[in-house]
Each structure stands twice: as structure tokens, then as C-alpha cells.
Design a protein around this motif. Structure first.
Motif, PDB file in Angstrom:
ATOM      1  N   TRP A  23       0.828  -1.203   0.000  1.00 17.95           N
ATOM      2  CA  TRP A  23       0.000   0.000   0.000  1.00 17.95           C
ATOM      3  C   TRP A  23       0.865   1.256   0.000  1.00 17.95           C
ATOM      4  CZ3 TRP A  23      -5.151  -0.007  -0.659  1.00 17.95           C
ATOM      5  CH2 TRP A  23      -5.834  -1.188  -0.403  1.00 17.95           C
ATOM      6  N   ARG A  69      -2.058   0.023  -4.642  1.00 20.70           N
ATOM      7  CA  ARG A  69      -1.891  -1.289  -4.003  1.00 20.70           C
ATOM      8  C   ARG A  69      -1.196  -2.197  -4.995  1.00 20.70           C
ATOM      9  NH1 ARG A  69      -0.830  -5.587  -1.512  1.00 20.70           N
ATOM     10  NH2 ARG A  69      -2.405  -6.803  -0.419  1.00 20.70           N
ATOM     11  N   THR A  76      -0.501  -3.228 -10.420  1.00 24.99           N
ATOM     12  CA  THR A  76      -0.804  -2.216  -9.401  1.00 24.99           C
ATOM     13  C   THR A  76      -2.220  -1.690  -9.619  1.00 24.99           C
ATOM     14  OG1 THR A  76       1.509  -1.508  -9.348  1.00 24.99           O
ATOM     15  CG2 THR A  76      -0.092  -0.006  -8.391  1.00 24.99           C
TER      16      THR A  76
END
Length: 168
Positions: A23, A69, A76
């Protein structure tokens, strides 16, 4: 009118990673200062005898917030919110244009407001040895959108077609 425009902007952004979780938070802020200072000259006064030129002095904050993320090494997921601001340009705020040969006249709009927007984006990005690919969807909601030189129709008194920039 002859117009001096001053624009100053500053943008700060940070990226905050949370260890190996994948994250990343991306907060940002843009600050804009916009000043429009018209000086009525003889030409403007002649074409717009009943209109006062208006100035603008405004400061706007435009926050932006993103999150990513990482999913594995190559994929991603990302999302973003961004607030936008646009001051009315001088040619929309204080236009004074009369073309008798074409029977048209553009009139100023001293009540024109800056436009703002709230934009949202969601997407997926893949990066690998042969290249990269990204796909995303966007949605933007505008408030006081500036539409330049809207046809207002004919002036019933003169028959001249009028144009004026408007907030929609």
C-alpha cells in the motif's frame, strides 16, 4: 480592456509506503493565487459604455489524494481523488467585441465565477519486460463550468446576435 494577470501556484506531494504491505498513500495539495487587474482604455470604453470592467483576486486550494496497491511484482491497482480550480480568463470575464458587418456582439459577464471540479479515477497498471499497460475509468463533476461565448440569441431592441460566456 488592457489586463494584467498574475498567476502563482505551488504544489506539494508526498508518498507514504507502509512497509512491505504493497500500500502507498499519495497526499498532495495545490495552492493557486490568481489576480486579474483590468484597466479600461478608450477602445473598451467606446465599445462598452455602460459596462464596468471587473477584476478578480482569488486564492484556491486544490487537494489531491491517491492510493496504490501493488498486487504481485507487475500489477498495481490505483485510485485517486483530485479537486480542480479554474479562474475565468480575461477574455471571458470582460470581453467587448462588436462586429456590425456580421451583426454579432460579444458582451462581458461581470458575474462569471471560477469553475471547480471533483475528479475520481480508478485503474489498473501492469508493467513487465516487454512494456507496460494501464487502464482506468474517470468521473469528473464540475461546478460553475465556464462555457465560452454562448449564443444568447438576438437582442430584441437591435436585432444583433449576442454572445456571452456563462457558468453552467
Amino acid at each position: 480592456p488592457v489586463t494584467d494577470v498574475t498567476r502563482v501556484g505551488a504544489f506539494v506531494q508526498d508518498e507514504i509506503e507502509f512497509g512491505d504491505s504493497g500500500w502507498t498513500l499519495i497526499p498532495a495539495l495545490r495552492v493557486d493565487y490568481y489576480q486579474l487587474d483590468p484597466r479600461v482604455d478608450d477602445l473598451y470604453r467606446e465599445d462598452n459604455p455602460n459596462t464596468e470592467a471587473v477584476g478578480l483576486d482569488d486564492v484556491a486550494l486544490a487537494p489531491k489524494f491517491g492510493v496504490t496497491r501493488a498486487i504481485g511484482d507487475a500489477l498495481t491497482l490505483f485510485a485517486q481523488y483530485a479537486h480542480g480550480y479554474r479562474a475565468p480568463p480575461p477574455e471571458d470575464l470582460n470581453i467587448g467585441l462588436d462586429l456590425p458587418l456580421l451583426n454579432i456582439r460579444a458582451i462581458p459577464n461581470p458575474d462569471l465565477q471560477p469553475e471547480s471540479s471533483d475528479g475520481y479515477e480508478l485503474g489498473l497498471r501492469w508493467s513487465g519486460a516487454p512494456g507496460s499497460v494501464a487502464a482506468s475509468v474517470y468521473y469528473t463533476d464540475y461546478e460553475d463550468f465556464i462555457e465560452s461565448k454562448v449564443n444568447l440569441g438576438q437582442d430584441p431592441a437591435t436585432g444583433v446576435t449576442l454572445f456571452q460566456s456563462q457558468n453552467v
